[in-house]
Design a protein around this motif. Structure first.
Motif, PDB file in Angstrom:
ATOM      1  N   VAL A  58       0.779  -1.025   0.016  1.00  0.00           N
ATOM      2  CA  VAL A  58       0.246   0.637  -0.183  1.00  0.00           C
ATOM      3  C   VAL A  58       1.282   1.024   0.511  1.00  0.00           C
ATOM      4  O   VAL A  58       0.600   2.514  -0.599  1.00  0.00           O
ATOM      5  CB  VAL A  58      -0.843   0.199   1.120  1.00  0.00           C
ATOM      6  CG1 VAL A  58      -1.788  -0.916   1.556  1.00  0.00           C
ATOM      7  CG2 VAL A  58      -0.510   0.567   2.360  1.00  0.00           C
ATOM      8  N   ILE A 106      -7.898  -2.045  -4.709  1.00  0.00           N
ATOM      9  CA  ILE A 106      -7.631  -2.225  -2.755  1.00  0.00           C
ATOM     10  C   ILE A 106      -8.974  -2.154  -2.269  1.00  0.00           C
ATOM     11  O   ILE A 106     -10.059  -2.287  -3.070  1.00  0.00           O
ATOM     12  CB  ILE A 106      -6.932  -0.659  -2.779  1.00  0.00           C
ATOM     13  CG1 ILE A 106      -5.729  -0.464  -3.825  1.00  0.00           C
ATOM     14  CG2 ILE A 106      -6.872  -0.847  -1.253  1.00  0.00           C
ATOM     15  CD1 ILE A 106      -5.703   0.859  -3.672  1.00  0.00           C
ATOM     16  N   HIS A 140      -5.715  -4.763   1.982  1.00  0.00           N
ATOM     17  CA  HIS A 140      -4.849  -5.065   1.298  1.00  0.00           C
ATOM     18  C   HIS A 140      -4.942  -4.725  -0.369  1.00  0.00           C
ATOM     19  O   HIS A 140      -5.990  -4.554  -0.474  1.00  0.00           O
ATOM     20  CB  HIS A 140      -4.296  -6.405   1.797  1.00  0.00           C
ATOM     21  CG  HIS A 140      -6.081  -7.175   1.146  1.00  0.00           C
ATOM     22  ND1 HIS A 140      -7.278  -7.049   2.320  1.00  0.00           N
ATOM     23  CD2 HIS A 140      -6.556  -7.485  -0.156  1.00  0.00           C
ATOM     24  CE1 HIS A 140      -8.188  -7.874   1.930  1.00  0.00           C
ATOM     25  NE2 HIS A 140      -7.645  -8.655   0.353  1.00  0.00           N
ATOM     26  N   LEU A 141      -4.568  -5.135  -0.667  1.00  0.00           N
ATOM     27  CA  LEU A 141      -3.747  -5.621  -3.087  1.00  0.00           C
ATOM     28  C   LEU A 141      -4.430  -6.391  -3.528  1.00  0.00           C
ATOM     29  O   LEU A 141      -4.507  -7.252  -2.465  1.00  0.00           O
ATOM     30  CB  LEU A 141      -3.226  -4.828  -3.182  1.00  0.00           C
ATOM     31  CG  LEU A 141      -2.206  -3.824  -3.018  1.00  0.00           C
ATOM     32  CD1 LEU A 141      -1.488  -3.329  -3.501  1.00  0.00           C
ATOM     33  CD2 LEU A 141      -3.112  -2.119  -3.077  1.00  0.00           C
ATOM     34  N   LEU A 200       0.839   3.376  -3.666  1.00  0.00           N
ATOM     35  CA  LEU A 200      -0.007   4.201  -4.362  1.00  0.00           C
ATOM     36  C   LEU A 200       0.090   4.986  -4.107  1.00  0.00           C
ATOM     37  O   LEU A 200       0.788   6.231  -4.106  1.00  0.00           O
ATOM     38  CB  LEU A 200      -1.371   3.856  -3.142  1.00  0.00           C
ATOM     39  CG  LEU A 200      -2.092   2.797  -2.592  1.00  0.00           C
ATOM     40  CD1 LEU A 200      -2.494   2.377  -2.253  1.00  0.00           C
ATOM     41  CD2 LEU A 200      -2.102   0.963  -4.391  1.00  0.00           C
TER      42      LEU A 200
END
Length: 436
Positions: A337, A381, A373-374, A340
């Motif tokens: 994250v 996301i 989390h991705l 991003l």
């Protein structure tokens, strides 16, 4: 081409095809009918003649032909008698139509008429002479009748087509007027007048469209009112924040700087306790640094820019845990994250911050779990914030600004937000945000 002319063109084309097909069928049926009628008349006449002159010995002389006078009115046939010398005597079929103007056109006669067989029947008189009875088809009368029936048939189809055309035009005029009303209403709605309502229509389809548009305008007006309230709330919060910052700057910085200035002036006099003054100024500077750091944390956490989203969230969770020791606050955050975009990072941080604020203020929860989390398979996301608090009825908090602000932040990222809660069963907020 407009819808009206498209429909008219298709109706005319369909009518033309119907007329052509109907004409072809009518001519074919007329041809069969004439053939059957002529064939039946030929066989009937032959049977009548055979039965009427079965006793050929009754012919005493060739000229005694009085019994054939009854054949004068035989329809569709030409009946002749050929004497031994070859002379022909006509008994039927030589009459002309009583109304020549009623005769069908030549093309119709040519299409309907076909080759009909000629029937010859030999008769012998008492004197031993042989007579030949010749029966030929003369279908002109039958063709005339069929022509008149066909004219009536085509006239009926033409009249029905005309009536259909007029009925369709009347329906389309009404429909187009209704469409015009709907279009005018949509143009008014386009200008932002969402209270515009369409009337009730007699046609079910148009009435369904009108109800859908009216429902849409109600929802648009409701959304506009909510956005207006949210904007006013945001402006009020902004003004309160400015007022608070101004008050804090005045109270903290103003007084502290005044004290520093007084101490600096005092330190300039002989006999002043410089060490004590210096220590006091140092304490005041430390206090100001703490105030500045706190204000900067509230406005925008520097750790979010310097260390990334994961470290910022962990620091925020530790901060909330220190302030609320009875709250079991846990966070699960992936290292990815931190890569991003800044806008996504900032909005996610504010969403989680607002969620924690609402939980502490209203939920009376003992446990909070944050999961971020991705999802590489979805290129998105997923954020989940779940608590075991008292929960609520979502319909009763529709006027609140906390969830509305969270929803707007997620919507600004083209994401989706789902809120699930029941009284006494806590609340679960799930957000799905696509990655650019």
């Amino acid at each position: 081409m407009s819808l009206r002319y498209q429909i008219i063109f298709r109706i005319l084309l369909s009518s033309f095809c119907i007329l052509v097909l109907g004409g072809a069928i009518a001519v074919w049926q007329a041809r069969l009918a004439v053939e059957k009628e002529v064939d039946a008349s030929t066989h009937l006449a032959l049977q009548l003649i055979t039965l009427g002159i079965a006793d050929t010995s009754s012919f005493r002389q060739i000229d005694d032909l009085s019994r054939f006078s009854s054949l004068q009115q035989t329809r569709h046939l030409s009946i002749q008698l050929r004497k031994p010398d070859g002379q022909l005597v006509h008994f039927a079929g030589e009459q002309q139509p009583s109304h020549p103007e009623d005769m069908p056109p030549a093309w119709f006669i040519r299409w309907v008429k076909s080759e009909y067989p000629k029937v010859e029947h030999r008769l012998k008189t008492r004197d031993g002479d042989t007579l030949t009875l010749i029966i030929k088809a003369q279908p002109l009368d039958e063709i005339t009748e069929v022509w008149q029936e066909s004219v009536g048939f085509f006239a009926s189809i033409t009249l029905m087509t005309l009536l259909t055309f007029l009925a369709v035009n009347l329906v389309f005029n009404k429909s187009l007027k209704t469409i015009g009303v709907i279009v005018d209403a949509l143009r008014v709605i386009e200008t932002g007048q969402y209270r515009q309502q369409l009337p009730q229509f007699s046609t079910a389809e148009f009435d369904s469209i009108a109800k859908a548009i009216n429902h849409m305008t109600v929802e648009l007006e409701k959304t506009r009112q909510e956005n207006r309230a949210l904007t006013q709330h945001s402006l009020a919060i902004q003004e309160e924040e400015r007022q608070r910052l101004s008050q804090e700057l005045h109270d903290e910085f103003g007084q502290s700087l005044t004290a520093v200035k007084v101490m600096a002036v005092t330190a300039a006099h002989q006999g002043a306790d410089t060490a004590k003054i210096t220590a006091a100024i140092s304490e005041i500077c430390d206090h100001l640094m703490m105030v500045v750091r706190s204000m900067m944390q509230q406005l925008h956490p520097l750790v979010l820019t310097e260390l990334g989203l994961k470290a910022t969230l962990e620091d925020m969770v530790n901060h909330w845990s220190e302030r609320n020791p009875d709250l079991d606050l846990r966070i699960t955050c992936a290292d990815e994250v931190d890569g991003l975009e800044k806008n996504i990072t900032r909005q996610i941080f504010r969403v989680i911050q607002e969620c924690l604020t609402n939980i502490v203020r209203h939920a009376q929860a003992n446990r909070v779990e944050i999961d971020l989390h991705l999802r590489e398979s979805e290129n998105a996301i997923r954020l989940k914030v779940q608590d075991d608090g008292q929960g609520c009825d979502l319909n009763t908090i529709s006027r609140g600004f906390g969830l509305r602000g969270i929803r707007e932040r997620i919507k600004s990222l083209d994401g989706e937000l789902n809120v699930a809660s029941q009284p006494g069963d806590g609340m679960t907020i799930t957000a799905w945000i696509p990655l650019p």
